[in-house]
Design an enzyme around this catalytic site. Structure first.
Site, PDB file in Angstrom:
ATOM      1  N   SER A 142     -16.034  19.484  36.388  1.00  0.00           N
ATOM      2  CA  SER A 142     -15.985  20.468  35.302  1.00  0.00           C
ATOM      3  C   SER A 142     -16.763  21.724  35.675  1.00  0.00           C
ATOM      4  CB  SER A 142     -16.588  19.856  34.035  1.00  0.00           C
ATOM      5  OG  SER A 142     -16.800  20.837  33.049  1.00  0.00           O
ATOM      6  N   TYR A 167     -23.003  15.918  29.351  1.00  0.00           N
ATOM      7  CA  TYR A 167     -21.645  15.916  29.887  1.00  0.00           C
ATOM      8  C   TYR A 167     -21.632  16.538  31.284  1.00  0.00           C
ATOM      9  CZ  TYR A 167     -16.825  17.404  30.667  1.00  0.00           C
ATOM     10  OH  TYR A 167     -15.586  17.631  31.210  1.00  0.00           O
TER      11      TYR A 167
END
Length: 352
Positions: A142, A167
């Site tokens: 990501s 995350y």
């Protein structure tokens, strides 16, 4: 090839599965079908691939009614015994791991979900790849890994040791774990840092979906950081094209790599990291304007401060993607938003 795609009921996974099927690969899709967001959309994606909700049996692959080369299995990555058995029985050639607990803000209030899915689940995938002679593991990372880094455009040569959310930390952990297996066992791995993916069948927790829904329902939209944000919005078809090119291009050893001046995006092991972004960041307010234009309706804006864990700007350097694979995302924001809204109205049966 015979390819396992995890996260097959998810946004990017669904589009990737269809692309692989259409080009002639044999595909097994895997997803836990959790309730992080509206499962009707997940089952809708599965239905588009010929997998009926009432036919799904947990841990047992079911045949698509639409594609002879596609089967789907409901399974959790955390279930090591079931993952091991699936790999042993199916004999995959390559693996695309897109399954993960997504969402920056959700990770602040639900950290355990990220550890289980993104860390425990990923080590199970790595172990199964190691023991079953997988030719290439491609996995989703990501853009959030860039964290506090302010050097833009974000380059895979940058340091990414200062994440701003759990995350992001789990995604950085995935890259480190993958490198370890590439180094120790010669497992070719490629990580893909996705930049704000959008398009038809998108996630309901993402900005485009939230904004469209609120505008159509005459509700105000939450505009964080008072609209002073830049995002490298990347259309899902462009993302999938990158995924396909990468799975075909098995990660190799960088013969020029040196431990004295270590490049973060490659290694003396068969390991590679790519950014996949549009390379053209868009102001959040301009993004909203494009939605308004496509809907033919103005948004009521509720200006709010920057949320914890969010970064004010993302901007991808995609030079490696261009140089190695001859590819660069190119769908315009206007066209991508128009495609999404067309799908949204059709899926929710909204008449103009």
């Amino acid at each position: 090839m015979k390819v396992l795609v995890t996260g097959a009921a998810g946004f990017i996974g669904f589009h990737t599965v269809r692309r692989l099927i259409e080009r002639g690969d044999e595909v097994v899709g895997l997803d836990s079908i959790n309730d992080y967001y509206d499962v009707r959309i997940k089952y809708g994606r599965l239905s588009e691939c010929g997998i009926a909700q009432d036919k799904i049996i947990e841990k047992k692959p079911v045949q698509s009614s639409k594609y002879t080369s596609y089967r789907f299995v409901q399974m959790q990555l955390e279930d090591k015994a079931s993952i091991d058995a699936l790999f042993f029985i199916e004999k995959f050639d390559r693996v695309i791991n897109l399954a993960a607990q997504a969402g920056v803000r959700y990770s602040i209030t639900n950290p355990d979900a990220y550890v289980q899915s993104n860390i425990v689940g990923f080590i199970n995938i790595l172990e199964s790849c190691r023991h079953n002679d997988i030719e290439h593991l491609v996995y989703a990372s990501s853009s959030s890994v860039y964290g506090l880094n302010e050097a833009q455009p974000f380059s895979t040569s940058n340091n990414v040791d200062h994440p701003m959310s759990l995350y992001a930390a789990t995604k950085k952990s995935n890259e480190l774990m993958a490198h370890t297996y590439s180094h120790l066992y010669g497992l070719p791995t490629t990580g893909l840092r996705f930049f704000t993916v959008y398009g038809p069948w998108g996630r309901p927790d993402m900005a485009l979906f939230l904004f469209t829904k609120a505008i159509l329902e005459n509700r105000p939209i939450d505009v964080f950081n008072h609209g002073d944000m830049l995002r490298d919005f990347t259309y899902v078809d462009d993302i999938v094209e990158g995924v396909i090119r990468v799975i075909d291009n098995v990660a190799k050893v960088n013969e020029n790599w040196s431990g004295l001046t270590p490049e973060p995006n490659s290694s003396s092991a068969p390991y590679k990291i790519y950014n996949i972004g549009n390379n053209a960041p868009v102001k959040l307010l301009d993004f909203i304007t494009a939605i308004e234009k496509s809907l033919g309706k103005q948004a009521q804006k509720k200006m709010l401060p920057l949320q914890a864990g969010d970064v004010p700007s993302t901007y991808a350097n995609v030079d490696d993607l261009v140089n190695d694979l001859g590819y660069k995302p190119q769908t315009s924001i206007e066209q991508g938003i128009e495609n999404f809204i067309t799908w949204y109205k059709l899926f929710f049966n909204i008449k103009d």
